[in-house]
Write a protein that holds these residues in place. Structure first.
Motif, PDB file in Angstrom:
ATOM      1  N   THR A  37       0.777  -1.154   0.130  1.00 28.74           N
ATOM      2  CA  THR A  37       0.014   0.028  -0.046  1.00 28.74           C
ATOM      3  C   THR A  37       0.833   1.140  -0.115  1.00 28.74           C
ATOM      4  O   THR A  37       0.480   2.168  -0.816  1.00 28.74           O
ATOM      5  CB  THR A  37      -0.931   0.010   1.220  1.00 28.74           C
ATOM      6  OG1 THR A  37      -1.806  -1.308   1.219  1.00 28.74           O
ATOM      7  CG2 THR A  37      -1.825   1.298   1.186  1.00 28.74           C
ATOM      8  N   ILE A  40       2.420   1.646  -3.463  1.00 24.09           N
ATOM      9  CA  ILE A  40       1.626   2.137  -4.294  1.00 24.09           C
ATOM     10  C   ILE A  40       1.259   3.812  -4.140  1.00 24.09           C
ATOM     11  O   ILE A  40       1.390   4.349  -5.199  1.00 24.09           O
ATOM     12  CB  ILE A  40       0.201   1.379  -4.248  1.00 24.09           C
ATOM     13  CG1 ILE A  40       0.218   0.300  -4.974  1.00 24.09           C
ATOM     14  CG2 ILE A  40      -1.031   2.389  -4.985  1.00 24.09           C
ATOM     15  CD1 ILE A  40      -0.997  -0.860  -4.449  1.00 24.09           C
ATOM     16  N   TYR A  41       1.374   4.072  -2.836  1.00 18.47           N
ATOM     17  CA  TYR A  41       1.430   5.462  -2.593  1.00 18.47           C
ATOM     18  C   TYR A  41       2.432   6.310  -2.930  1.00 18.47           C
ATOM     19  O   TYR A  41       2.116   7.171  -3.684  1.00 18.47           O
ATOM     20  CB  TYR A  41       1.071   5.862  -1.157  1.00 18.47           C
ATOM     21  CG  TYR A  41       1.024   7.083  -0.581  1.00 18.47           C
ATOM     22  CD1 TYR A  41      -0.027   8.183  -0.741  1.00 18.47           C
ATOM     23  CD2 TYR A  41       2.014   7.765   0.031  1.00 18.47           C
ATOM     24  CE1 TYR A  41       0.157   9.179  -0.423  1.00 18.47           C
ATOM     25  CE2 TYR A  41       1.982   8.905   0.260  1.00 18.47           C
ATOM     26  CZ  TYR A  41       0.955   9.721   0.059  1.00 18.47           C
ATOM     27  OH  TYR A  41       1.063  11.248   0.333  1.00 18.47           O
ATOM     28  N   GLU A  43       4.282   5.519  -5.514  1.00 13.24           N
ATOM     29  CA  GLU A  43       4.520   5.949  -6.838  1.00 13.24           C
ATOM     30  C   GLU A  43       3.683   6.666  -7.655  1.00 13.24           C
ATOM     31  O   GLU A  43       3.686   7.356  -8.724  1.00 13.24           O
ATOM     32  CB  GLU A  43       4.472   4.131  -7.530  1.00 13.24           C
ATOM     33  CG  GLU A  43       5.628   3.366  -7.317  1.00 13.24           C
ATOM     34  CD  GLU A  43       5.344   1.858  -7.650  1.00 13.24           C
ATOM     35  OE1 GLU A  43       4.043   1.592  -8.005  1.00 13.24           O
ATOM     36  OE2 GLU A  43       6.270   1.067  -7.431  1.00 13.24           O
ATOM     37  N   THR A  44       2.122   6.595  -7.114  1.00 13.25           N
ATOM     38  CA  THR A  44       1.041   7.317  -7.837  1.00 13.25           C
ATOM     39  C   THR A  44       0.700   8.329  -6.999  1.00 13.25           C
ATOM     40  O   THR A  44       0.109   9.337  -7.620  1.00 13.25           O
ATOM     41  CB  THR A  44      -0.006   6.261  -7.883  1.00 13.25           C
ATOM     42  OG1 THR A  44      -0.525   6.113  -6.656  1.00 13.25           O
ATOM     43  CG2 THR A  44       0.320   5.105  -8.517  1.00 13.25           C
ATOM     44  N   SER A  46      -1.209   8.403  -4.371  1.00 15.62           N
ATOM     45  CA  SER A  46      -2.926   8.233  -4.335  1.00 15.62           C
ATOM     46  C   SER A  46      -2.668   6.763  -3.473  1.00 15.62           C
ATOM     47  O   SER A  46      -2.022   5.847  -4.074  1.00 15.62           O
ATOM     48  CB  SER A  46      -3.720   7.953  -5.409  1.00 15.62           C
ATOM     49  OG  SER A  46      -4.953   7.566  -5.083  1.00 15.62           O
ATOM     50  N   ILE A  48      -5.293   4.526  -3.478  1.00 17.58           N
ATOM     51  CA  ILE A  48      -6.124   3.706  -4.075  1.00 17.58           C
ATOM     52  C   ILE A  48      -5.477   2.978  -5.524  1.00 17.58           C
ATOM     53  O   ILE A  48      -4.867   3.819  -6.249  1.00 17.58           O
ATOM     54  CB  ILE A  48      -7.282   4.624  -5.042  1.00 17.58           C
ATOM     55  CG1 ILE A  48      -8.093   5.360  -3.676  1.00 17.58           C
ATOM     56  CG2 ILE A  48      -8.306   3.788  -5.977  1.00 17.58           C
ATOM     57  CD1 ILE A  48      -8.940   6.297  -4.351  1.00 17.58           C
ATOM     58  N   PRO A  49      -5.360   1.786  -5.443  1.00 18.62           N
ATOM     59  CA  PRO A  49      -4.634   0.965  -6.613  1.00 18.62           C
ATOM     60  C   PRO A  49      -5.371   1.101  -7.844  1.00 18.62           C
ATOM     61  O   PRO A  49      -6.727   1.529  -7.969  1.00 18.62           O
ATOM     62  CB  PRO A  49      -4.882  -0.422  -6.118  1.00 18.62           C
ATOM     63  CG  PRO A  49      -6.014  -0.594  -5.557  1.00 18.62           C
ATOM     64  CD  PRO A  49      -6.134   0.935  -4.672  1.00 18.62           C
ATOM     65  N   GLU A  50      -4.623   0.858  -9.145  1.00 17.03           N
ATOM     66  CA  GLU A  50      -5.147   1.217 -10.320  1.00 17.03           C
ATOM     67  C   GLU A  50      -6.024   0.026 -10.706  1.00 17.03           C
ATOM     68  O   GLU A  50      -6.171  -1.084  -9.981  1.00 17.03           O
ATOM     69  CB  GLU A  50      -3.946   1.171 -11.318  1.00 17.03           C
ATOM     70  CG  GLU A  50      -2.979   2.193 -11.307  1.00 17.03           C
ATOM     71  CD  GLU A  50      -2.072   2.250 -12.398  1.00 17.03           C
ATOM     72  OE1 GLU A  50      -1.987   1.291 -13.158  1.00 17.03           O
ATOM     73  OE2 GLU A  50      -1.011   2.969 -12.357  1.00 17.03           O
ATOM     74  N   LYS A  51      -7.141   0.185 -11.571  1.00 18.13           N
ATOM     75  CA  LYS A  51      -8.092  -0.951 -11.980  1.00 18.13           C
ATOM     76  C   LYS A  51      -7.398  -2.061 -12.724  1.00 18.13           C
ATOM     77  O   LYS A  51      -6.364  -1.684 -13.396  1.00 18.13           O
ATOM     78  CB  LYS A  51      -9.068  -0.207 -13.014  1.00 18.13           C
ATOM     79  CG  LYS A  51     -10.321  -0.584 -12.315  1.00 18.13           C
ATOM     80  CD  LYS A  51     -11.340   0.402 -13.334  1.00 18.13           C
ATOM     81  CE  LYS A  51     -12.374  -0.475 -13.483  1.00 18.13           C
ATOM     82  NZ  LYS A  51     -13.654  -0.544 -12.885  1.00 18.13           N
ATOM     83  N   ARG A  52      -7.758  -3.246 -12.190  1.00 17.21           N
ATOM     84  CA  ARG A  52      -7.203  -4.355 -12.963  1.00 17.21           C
ATOM     85  C   ARG A  52      -8.044  -4.525 -14.369  1.00 17.21           C
ATOM     86  O   ARG A  52      -8.937  -4.178 -14.495  1.00 17.21           O
ATOM     87  CB  ARG A  52      -7.475  -5.769 -12.188  1.00 17.21           C
ATOM     88  CG  ARG A  52      -7.018  -5.278 -10.663  1.00 17.21           C
ATOM     89  CD  ARG A  52      -6.816  -6.623 -10.024  1.00 17.21           C
ATOM     90  NE  ARG A  52      -6.377  -6.581  -8.622  1.00 17.21           N
ATOM     91  CZ  ARG A  52      -6.924  -6.459  -7.286  1.00 17.21           C
ATOM     92  NH1 ARG A  52      -8.296  -6.688  -7.296  1.00 17.21           N
ATOM     93  NH2 ARG A  52      -6.485  -6.221  -6.341  1.00 17.21           N
ATOM     94  N   SER A  53      -7.207  -5.085 -15.309  1.00 15.32           N
ATOM     95  CA  SER A  53      -7.892  -5.219 -16.694  1.00 15.32           C
ATOM     96  C   SER A  53      -8.933  -6.209 -16.551  1.00 15.32           C
ATOM     97  O   SER A  53      -9.971  -6.156 -17.273  1.00 15.32           O
ATOM     98  CB  SER A  53      -6.901  -5.649 -17.588  1.00 15.32           C
ATOM     99  OG  SER A  53      -6.160  -6.757 -17.086  1.00 15.32           O
TER     100      SER A  53
END
Length: 74
Positions: A37, A40-41, A43-44, A46, A48-53
């Motif tokens: 977590t 991810i914070y 790197e982005t 945020s 909130i993780p990116e949406k999975r495909s």
């Protein structure tokens, strides 16, 4: 999947200077989840993780329209 509230609490504690091990103990979450977590914070910017495909759709939009039309007429 973590709730948005838990993600925010992880990031808040991290920004306050609390160590990852202590965060995981306090929130009863695995250390790897806390680490991911925070990663991810960083790197982005945020929590909130990116949406999975996910799996690609089998039917096209046209196929779906035709299928609905068939169902309505029956």
């Amino acid at each position: 999947e973590l709730s948005a509230t838990k993600r925010e609490r992880i990031i808040g504690a991290y920004l306050s200077g609390v160590k990852q091990k202590i965060i995981s103990t306090q929130l009863d979450i695995p250390t790897s989840t806390v680490s991911d977590t925070i990663k991810i914070y960083k790197e982005t910017g945020s929590a909130i993780p990116e949406k999975r495909s996910g799996r690609p759709k089998i039917l096209t939009q046209r196929d779906t329209r035709v299928l609905r039309r068939i169902v309505r007429t029956d």
